[in-house]
Write an enzyme that holds these catalytic residues in place. Structure first.
Site, PDB file in Angstrom:
ATOM      1  N   CYS A 333     -35.338  -2.740 -26.080  1.00  0.00           N
ATOM      2  CA  CYS A 333     -35.212  -3.216 -27.463  1.00  0.00           C
ATOM      3  C   CYS A 333     -36.125  -4.387 -27.828  1.00  0.00           C
ATOM      4  O   CYS A 333     -36.753  -4.356 -28.899  1.00  0.00           O
ATOM      5  CB  CYS A 333     -33.752  -3.502 -27.803  1.00  0.00           C
ATOM      6  SG  CYS A 333     -32.690  -3.974 -26.465  1.00  0.00           S
ATOM      7  N   ARG A 362     -32.762  -2.173 -13.207  1.00  0.00           N
ATOM      8  CA  ARG A 362     -31.575  -3.031 -13.153  1.00  0.00           C
ATOM      9  C   ARG A 362     -31.240  -3.285 -11.686  1.00  0.00           C
ATOM     10  O   ARG A 362     -31.207  -2.350 -10.876  1.00  0.00           O
ATOM     11  CB  ARG A 362     -30.385  -2.357 -13.840  1.00  0.00           C
ATOM     12  CG  ARG A 362     -30.743  -1.816 -15.247  1.00  0.00           C
ATOM     13  CD  ARG A 362     -30.051  -2.538 -16.337  1.00  0.00           C
ATOM     14  NE  ARG A 362     -30.535  -2.097 -17.658  1.00  0.00           N
ATOM     15  CZ  ARG A 362     -29.860  -1.300 -18.469  1.00  0.00           C
ATOM     16  NH1 ARG A 362     -28.683  -0.829 -18.103  1.00  0.00           N
ATOM     17  NH2 ARG A 362     -30.354  -0.992 -19.652  1.00  0.00           N
ATOM     18  N   GLN A 380     -34.618   5.840 -19.978  1.00  0.00           N
ATOM     19  CA  GLN A 380     -33.675   6.020 -21.075  1.00  0.00           C
ATOM     20  C   GLN A 380     -34.341   6.769 -22.226  1.00  0.00           C
ATOM     21  O   GLN A 380     -35.512   6.527 -22.527  1.00  0.00           O
ATOM     22  CB  GLN A 380     -33.188   4.666 -21.586  1.00  0.00           C
ATOM     23  CG  GLN A 380     -32.412   3.855 -20.558  1.00  0.00           C
ATOM     24  CD  GLN A 380     -32.021   2.488 -21.082  1.00  0.00           C
ATOM     25  OE1 GLN A 380     -32.826   1.825 -21.734  1.00  0.00           O
ATOM     26  NE2 GLN A 380     -30.812   2.057 -20.796  1.00  0.00           N
ATOM     27  N   ASP A 382     -34.435   6.246 -25.263  1.00  0.00           N
ATOM     28  CA  ASP A 382     -34.075   5.104 -26.083  1.00  0.00           C
ATOM     29  C   ASP A 382     -34.782   5.166 -27.432  1.00  0.00           C
ATOM     30  O   ASP A 382     -35.917   5.637 -27.522  1.00  0.00           O
ATOM     31  CB  ASP A 382     -34.511   3.832 -25.344  1.00  0.00           C
ATOM     32  CG  ASP A 382     -33.609   2.662 -25.618  1.00  0.00           C
ATOM     33  OD1 ASP A 382     -32.652   2.823 -26.385  1.00  0.00           O
ATOM     34  OD2 ASP A 382     -33.861   1.585 -25.068  1.00  0.00           O
ATOM     35  N   HIS A 384     -34.871   2.860 -31.449  1.00  0.00           N
ATOM     36  CA  HIS A 384     -34.346   1.793 -32.309  1.00  0.00           C
ATOM     37  C   HIS A 384     -34.788   2.073 -33.735  1.00  0.00           C
ATOM     38  O   HIS A 384     -35.965   2.332 -33.992  1.00  0.00           O
ATOM     39  CB  HIS A 384     -34.846   0.431 -31.825  1.00  0.00           C
ATOM     40  CG  HIS A 384     -34.339   0.098 -30.456  1.00  0.00           C
ATOM     41  ND1 HIS A 384     -35.044   0.427 -29.317  1.00  0.00           N
ATOM     42  CD2 HIS A 384     -33.184  -0.479 -30.045  1.00  0.00           C
ATOM     43  CE1 HIS A 384     -34.340   0.054 -28.252  1.00  0.00           C
ATOM     44  NE2 HIS A 384     -33.218  -0.499 -28.671  1.00  0.00           N
ATOM     45  N   LYS A 464     -20.021  -0.458 -32.472  1.00  0.00           N
ATOM     46  CA  LYS A 464     -20.772   0.624 -31.822  1.00  0.00           C
ATOM     47  C   LYS A 464     -19.917   1.875 -31.722  1.00  0.00           C
ATOM     48  O   LYS A 464     -18.693   1.819 -31.666  1.00  0.00           O
ATOM     49  CB  LYS A 464     -21.256   0.203 -30.436  1.00  0.00           C
ATOM     50  CG  LYS A 464     -20.154  -0.093 -29.434  1.00  0.00           C
ATOM     51  CD  LYS A 464     -20.737  -0.446 -28.065  1.00  0.00           C
ATOM     52  CE  LYS A 464     -19.623  -0.806 -27.082  1.00  0.00           C
ATOM     53  NZ  LYS A 464     -20.145  -1.094 -25.734  1.00  0.00           N
ATOM     54  N   HIS A 510     -29.469   0.521 -32.351  1.00  0.00           N
ATOM     55  CA  HIS A 510     -29.821   0.959 -30.999  1.00  0.00           C
ATOM     56  C   HIS A 510     -29.167   2.328 -30.804  1.00  0.00           C
ATOM     57  O   HIS A 510     -27.959   2.465 -31.031  1.00  0.00           O
ATOM     58  CB  HIS A 510     -29.255   0.011 -29.940  1.00  0.00           C
ATOM     59  CG  HIS A 510     -29.643  -1.423 -30.105  1.00  0.00           C
ATOM     60  ND1 HIS A 510     -30.423  -2.091 -29.175  1.00  0.00           N
ATOM     61  CD2 HIS A 510     -29.346  -2.331 -31.059  1.00  0.00           C
ATOM     62  CE1 HIS A 510     -30.583  -3.345 -29.561  1.00  0.00           C
ATOM     63  NE2 HIS A 510     -29.934  -3.515 -30.704  1.00  0.00           N
TER      64      HIS A 510
END
Length: 638
Positions: A333, A362, A380, A382, A384, A464, A510
């Site tokens: 992000c 991670r 991911q 991912d 945004h 969320k 997100h």
């Protein structure tokens, strides 16, 4: 004179405060006998809980979903009582409820064995049959500390030392066993009828690898023997479907200590991975996303400014280059905000949807890693979405529809949805939160999705939505998420020029559909037990000859299929055709093309499926059309 409102809307008035058990008895003897706990104004309590004033109350029996939580919590205490009875020098620590069961951690001088587990379970059954009443009393923090120190329970004492001195604690007792606990618990041990201890594991005290290693005993508990047996059968089936075992049999990937928590993809596994990625990438393009790529290593200052360093520094990998501190990105992000910040954005540019197959790292604890399900390096899906306040609901609904399409194509039609709302500690005004929560809830309603509200479980920056898949064994996996963020764009100075020419901070959504591609692949492998649908199978077709003289034709067929985007191989080994068919069937290849002299002469193939179905002889175009149709159906048609 409390007035009690029951679930059907009826009311009962009493002259004085009463317990949940007394309320149940006033309704009927059957309910009094069945009562496991109560729910008073939304709070789960013991049947001995005193209702002092007007309240909404529901009596919890085995038929209620909350019953399992109470039963499992009580089963954990039963486990601790049994261990203390058999091994008095063992120290008890914590024993929470987890999904489908419970565990309790113990400190003991030697390792527990499988034989010990059998003895412990037998003792638990004995204690349950004795039907000890379960009672509780409140004591001061200092009294509790003195008691647990006096009986040598140093871990309990450490827990109590971390509690404020003025706090009143609760001690539960069953037989001669006492434990510190908030409850609630069943009225007596005899109510715990269906349980099983499942495994042993190690666990660091308080989850810190710097602390001593404890021994964790896992178990499961259900309302009846039938439910327990069904769960244990599912456990057995899950063991057969373990994605790590299947991956070895199908040559998909491996992992090794030299790169702990990171995947070595083999050709077969990478073919599946690439197919998943390609499919998502195509959908992103069709739905107005711009695919981007951001750096793996970013200056630590960005992570401090975004707030990730304060929140996640223990989970981040860092390094120093040219006397500057960097972090390997744990998420995408902040980097996407950097792309948004390049150039001056107008309200006409919004919504801006930036997507990335972002490789993130991670620092997961070594004991928590588990095949593809929990890794240190992951990718991911991912994205945004930068948008205006007025666009939140529309963007949320659009994303939900996209997510449902993806899950359906992968064969997941059973979905649990949860809306996590404002936590106690949060950023932004109540009006802002009202607007955000309403927008997400309305989007779910417009999508026709039932959802559970999880009060207080939203992120500090916004509410969320969580999307939980249910697999063929009934297990749930949280994959998709949609989070509404007012904080990060502001922290990282993201602005756009609004219609009135003023500068405004965009709202940031997100969103992820699969979550981690690695974990999603693990879920897929276990859901299908390795027998992936045609469109995902690493090898979709194998051409195999009966004798050497058909080799050239088999190669020709394989080349024809590959040119038409079919993942095809030839098997020209000097083996009997029955052996080849069996081997590729066990490898879950969807289509087996058998070639003998008659097939060569007629320029045809004999087509078989992995299930043993003989589809007969057909020409190459017919064979191609059949395979392409199966691929186009994805997982919607078996």
């Amino acid at each position: 004179m409390p007035v009690i409102t029951l679930p059907d809307g009826s009311q009962k008035q009493f002259d004085q405060a009463i317990t949940v058990a007394e309320l149940a008895a006033s309704i009927g003897a059957g309910l009094a006998k069945a009562a496991l706990a109560g729910k008073v104004n939304g709070k789960l309590v013991d049947t001995s809980y005193v209702i002092p004033a007007d309240a909404e109350v529901r009596i919890i029996t085995e038929r209620d979903p909350e019953a399992l939580e109470v039963l499992r919590h009580s089963a954990a205490h039963l486990l601790a009582q049994a261990v203390k009875g058999l091994f008095p020098s063992a120290q008890v620590t914590i024993g929470p409820v987890i999904e489908n069961g419970f565990y309790y951690d113990f400190a003991f001088s030697r390792s527990f064995t499988p034989e010990d587990l059998v003895r412990i379970e037998e003792r638990m059954e004995e204690l349950a049959r004795k039907d000890f009443p379960v009672s509780h009393k409140e004591i001061s923090r200092d009294e509790a500390l003195h008691y647990f120190k006096s009986i040598g329970e140093s871990y309990k004492a450490q827990i109590i030392e971390g509690i404020p001195a003025e706090e009143i604690l609760t001690i539960y007792q069953q037989g001669d066993f006492l434990d510190l606990c908030r409850g609630p618990h069943v009225p007596s041990t005899g109510r715990i009828k269906a349980f099983k201890l499942t495994k042993l594991a190690g666990a660091y005290w308080r989850g810190d690898s710097k602390n001593e290693m404890l021994q964790r005993i896992y178990g499961t508990a259900w309302t009846d023997k039938k439910a327990l047996e069904n769960y244990l059968k599912n456990l057995e089936e899950a063991e057969k479907r373990d994605h790590r075992k299947i991956a070895k049999n199908l040559d998909l990937f491996h992992m090794q200590e030299e790169a702990a928590g990171m995947v070595f993809w083999h050709a077969n596994g990478w073919a599946v991975y690439q197919q998943i990625k390609s499919y998502i990438s195509q959908l992103l393009n069709e739905n107005g996303y711009e695919e981007v790529v951001t750096p793996q290593i970013v200056d630590l200052e960005l992570w401090k400014k975004s707030g990730h360093w304060d929140m996640f520094k223990e989970d981040m990998f860092t390094l120093e280059l040219d006397e500057r501190q960097y972090a390997v990105k744990p998420m995408n992000c902040p980097c996407h905000v950097q792309i948004f910040n390049q150039g001056l954005r107008s309200y006409r540019d919004l919504p801006l949807r930036l997507a990335e197959f972002g490789c993130v790292h991670r620092n997961e604890a070594s004991g928590s890693m588990h095949g593809l399900m929990r890794v240190r390096q992951m990718t991911q899906d991912d994205a945004h979405i930068f948008c205006m306040e007025s666009q939140i609901q529309e963007e949320a609904l659009s994303f939900i529809r996209l997510l449902l399409t993806v899950y359906r194509d992968f064969g997941f039609n059973d979905l649990l949805v949860k809306l996590a709302t404002r936590p106690e500690k949060r950023l932004g005004s109540d009006d802002l939160w009202n607007h955000a929560e309403t927008a997400l809830a309305e989007a779910l309603r417009h999508a026709g999705l039932a959802f559970e509200v999880r009060p207080g479980e939203g992120a500090f920056y916004g509410p969320k939505i969580e999307f939980h898949l249910k697999d063929c064994l009934g297990r749930t996996w949280q994959c998709g998420t949609l989070q509404l963020d007012y904080s990060l764009p502001k922290r990282l100075d993201a602005v756009y020029i609004s219609e009135d020419s003023s500068k405004k901070t965009p709202v940031m959504l997100h969103r992820a559909i699969l979550g981690s591609l690695e974990r999603f692949m693990g879920i897929l492998i276990e859901h299908y037990a390795g027998k992936l649908p045609v469109w995902l199978a690493p090898t979709q077709a194998v051409a195999m000859n009966i004798a050497d003289r058909q080799s050239a034709y088999a190669r020709k067929i394989t080349e024809f299929l590959r040119k038409n985007d079919i993942r095809a191989k030839s098997d020209l080994r000097n083996e009997k055709i029955g052996f080849k068919i069996r081997e590729h069937t066990l490898q879950y290849v969807p289509y087996l093309l058998v070639i003998g002299d008659s097939e060569v002469e007629a320029e045809q193939v004999s087509l078989r499926t992995q299930d043993g179905q003989d589809l007969g002889k057909m020409n190459l175009d017919q064979c191609l059309a059949l395979i392409q149709t199966a691929i186009s159906q994805r997982s919607r048609v078996s």
